[in-house]
Design a protein around this motif. Structure first.
Motif, PDB file in Angstrom:
ATOM      1  N   SER A  59     -14.252  -2.462   4.184  1.00 29.32           N
ATOM      2  CA  SER A  59     -14.005  -2.501   2.745  1.00 29.32           C
ATOM      3  C   SER A  59     -14.381  -1.170   2.099  1.00 29.32           C
ATOM      4  O   SER A  59     -13.713  -0.702   1.167  1.00 29.32           O
ATOM      5  CB  SER A  59     -14.804  -3.641   2.113  1.00 29.32           C
ATOM      6  OG  SER A  59     -14.594  -3.712   0.719  1.00 29.32           O
ATOM      7  N   THR A  93      -5.244  -3.021  -5.900  1.00 33.40           N
ATOM      8  CA  THR A  93      -5.852  -4.169  -5.236  1.00 33.40           C
ATOM      9  C   THR A  93      -5.438  -5.422  -5.998  1.00 33.40           C
ATOM     10  O   THR A  93      -4.972  -5.354  -7.146  1.00 33.40           O
ATOM     11  CB  THR A  93      -7.389  -4.067  -5.226  1.00 33.40           C
ATOM     12  OG1 THR A  93      -7.869  -4.114  -6.580  1.00 33.40           O
ATOM     13  CG2 THR A  93      -7.859  -2.777  -4.571  1.00 33.40           C
ATOM     14  N   VAL A 108     -11.010  -5.799  -1.184  1.00 37.70           N
ATOM     15  CA  VAL A 108     -11.571  -4.450  -1.257  1.00 37.70           C
ATOM     16  C   VAL A 108     -12.646  -4.447  -2.336  1.00 37.70           C
ATOM     17  O   VAL A 108     -12.407  -4.902  -3.459  1.00 37.70           O
ATOM     18  CB  VAL A 108     -10.485  -3.409  -1.603  1.00 37.70           C
ATOM     19  CG1 VAL A 108     -11.089  -2.006  -1.700  1.00 37.70           C
ATOM     20  CG2 VAL A 108      -9.379  -3.439  -0.567  1.00 37.70           C
ATOM     21  N   LEU A 143      -3.609  -4.670  -1.988  1.00 41.08           N
ATOM     22  CA  LEU A 143      -4.718  -4.665  -1.041  1.00 41.08           C
ATOM     23  C   LEU A 143      -5.614  -5.857  -1.334  1.00 41.08           C
ATOM     24  O   LEU A 143      -5.941  -6.124  -2.487  1.00 41.08           O
ATOM     25  CB  LEU A 143      -5.533  -3.377  -1.194  1.00 41.08           C
ATOM     26  CG  LEU A 143      -4.966  -2.107  -0.577  1.00 41.08           C
ATOM     27  CD1 LEU A 143      -5.715  -0.903  -1.125  1.00 41.08           C
ATOM     28  CD2 LEU A 143      -5.071  -2.141   0.934  1.00 41.08           C
ATOM     29  N   HIS A 168     -11.749   1.424   2.692  1.00 46.04           N
ATOM     30  CA  HIS A 168     -10.690   1.234   1.694  1.00 46.04           C
ATOM     31  C   HIS A 168     -11.101   1.856   0.354  1.00 46.04           C
ATOM     32  O   HIS A 168     -10.283   2.496  -0.322  1.00 46.04           O
ATOM     33  CB  HIS A 168     -10.396  -0.251   1.487  1.00 46.04           C
ATOM     34  CG  HIS A 168      -9.773  -0.937   2.659  1.00 46.04           C
ATOM     35  ND1 HIS A 168      -8.804  -0.360   3.441  1.00 46.04           N
ATOM     36  CD2 HIS A 168      -9.973  -2.189   3.174  1.00 46.04           C
ATOM     37  CE1 HIS A 168      -8.437  -1.204   4.396  1.00 46.04           C
ATOM     38  NE2 HIS A 168      -9.128  -2.313   4.250  1.00 46.04           N
ATOM     39  N   TYR A 180      -2.620   2.594   0.129  1.00 46.45           N
ATOM     40  CA  TYR A 180      -3.656   2.911  -0.862  1.00 46.45           C
ATOM     41  C   TYR A 180      -3.084   3.379  -2.192  1.00 46.45           C
ATOM     42  O   TYR A 180      -3.828   3.561  -3.157  1.00 46.45           O
ATOM     43  CB  TYR A 180      -4.629   3.950  -0.292  1.00 46.45           C
ATOM     44  CG  TYR A 180      -5.384   3.402   0.892  1.00 46.45           C
ATOM     45  CD1 TYR A 180      -6.320   2.385   0.731  1.00 46.45           C
ATOM     46  CD2 TYR A 180      -5.127   3.860   2.180  1.00 46.45           C
ATOM     47  CE1 TYR A 180      -6.987   1.854   1.810  1.00 46.45           C
ATOM     48  CE2 TYR A 180      -5.799   3.332   3.274  1.00 46.45           C
ATOM     49  CZ  TYR A 180      -6.720   2.327   3.078  1.00 46.45           C
ATOM     50  OH  TYR A 180      -7.377   1.795   4.155  1.00 46.45           O
TER      51      TYR A 180
END
Length: 267
Positions: free
Chosen positions: A215, A253, A92, A89, A218, A249
Motif C-alpha cells: 500500500s 483511488t 491504497v 486503485l 502505491h 497510478y
C-alpha cells in the motif's frame, strides 16, 4: 531437468518465491501433459483460461515462457491473456492516513517502525527489497538491485530521510549490518513487517485493509505523480518493465473517486 531450470533461475537472481512459483507451474504442466510440444502448450493454456483467473494464468504462462527460454525454444512462447483492469486503485492508504500513521509511530517512540513506513512510502521499495537495505546503503544514498536479465534498478533514499536515519543510527551506535532488525537482532522478515503493520493499524484505528507493505509503494507512486508528473521516470523508479503497468497510478483511488462524486454531484 527441473533442477537445472532451478539453477538457471538462481543465476537470474530471482527471489525464492518466484522460483517456487515457476517450478510449481512447470510441474503442473507435466501433470497434465507428459510431453512438451507446441500443441500441448496451447492445450494447457486453454485449461488455465477455463479454470484460473487471468492474473494466475499470466503468472503460469510467464513461468512456462521462462522455461522455454531455458530450453532454447523461444518460438513456442505463449501470449499472455488480457486482464481487465479496474478504473480505480483499491485499498491504497490515503496521504492523510500515511501522515497520521508515521507521526503516531514517531510520537510514541516506535522509531524503527516509523522508519519502516517512511522507507516504504519514500523509496517505493517492495517489502522484499526493503529488508535488503543496510546501514552502508544509507551512507551512499541508494541501494542497487540486480533484476531479471542482469539489469540494475537503483532505489534512491531522499536526502531528508537519509539525514534523519543517520542520526537515529548514530544514537544507537550502529555502523554496519541490515537496517531493520527484529527483537533478536536478526534481519526482519517480510512476514514480520506485514504482521506488525496490521498491529499498528488496529492500535491507531486505521483500516487494516489499507495498512500493508505494498500500500505504501502505491502511495509513493501516487505522491510522486502529484508532485512530478513524469510517468516514464516513475516506471524506472518502480522497476516496471512496461510503462503500461505504471499507468494505473494516473487513476484515482476508490476513496478519491467517492470524494469527488460527493463534492461535484449536488444536483
Amino acid at each position: 531437468m527441473l533442477q537445472q531450470f532451478q539453477n538457471f533461475l538462481l543465476q537470474e537472481n530471482m527471489s525464492k518465491n518466484t522460483i517456487s512459483a515457476y517450478l510449481y507451474a512447470i510441474r503442473d504442466f507435466y501433470a497434465h501433459h507428459k510431453e512438451l510440444t507446441k500443441t500441448n502448450l496451447l492445450l494447457y493454456k486453454n485449461h488455465l483460461v477455463d479454470n484460473k483467473s487471468p492474473k494466475t494464468v499470466n503468472l503460469r504462462l510467464q513461468a512456462i515462457n521462462r522455461y522455454l527460454d531455458f530450453l532454447h525454444k523461444p518460438k513456442w512462447k505463449l501470449r499472455s491473456v488480457k486482464v481487465q483492469q479496474r478504473s480505480f486503485l483499491e485499498n491504497v492508504i490515503s496521504n492523510a492516513d500515511y501522515q497520521f500513521l508515521k507521526n503516531s509511530l514517531k510520537n510514541d517512540g516506535n522509531i524503527e517502525w516509523y522508519f519502516v513506513v517512511r522507507f516504504l512510502a519514500a523509496t517505493g521499495a517492495r517489502v522484499s527489497e526493503l529488508i535488503q537495505f543496510k546501514v552502508e546503503h544509507i551512507h551512499i544514498g541508494y541501494l542497487d538491485l540486480y533484476t531479471k536479465g542482469g539489469k540494475i534498478r537503483r532505489l534512491f533514499i531522499p536526502s531528508a530521510l537519509r539525514i534523519e536515519v543517520l542520526e537515529w543510527l548514530s544514537s544507537n551506535h550502529r555502523t554496519t549490518g541490515y537496517l531493520f532488525l527484529n527483537r533478536f537482532g536478526e534481519r526482519i522478515t517480510t512476514r514480520g513487517i506485514a504482521q506488525q503493520l496490521k498491529h499498528y493499524a488496529h492500535l491507531y484505528g486505521l483500516k487494516p485493509d489499507v495498512v500493508y507493505p505494498h500500500s505504501f509503494r502505491h502511495r509513493f507512486a501516487k505522491n510522486f505523480l502529484d508532485k512530478y508528473n513524469d510517468i516514464a521516470l516513475l516506471a524506472d523508479l518502480m522497476g516496471h518493465e512496461s510503462i503500461e503497468t505504471t499507468r494505473i497510478y494516473l487513476r484515482r483511488t476508490a476513496s478519491e473517486q467517492q470524494q469527488i462524486v460527493d463534492k461535484v454531484v449536488i444536483w
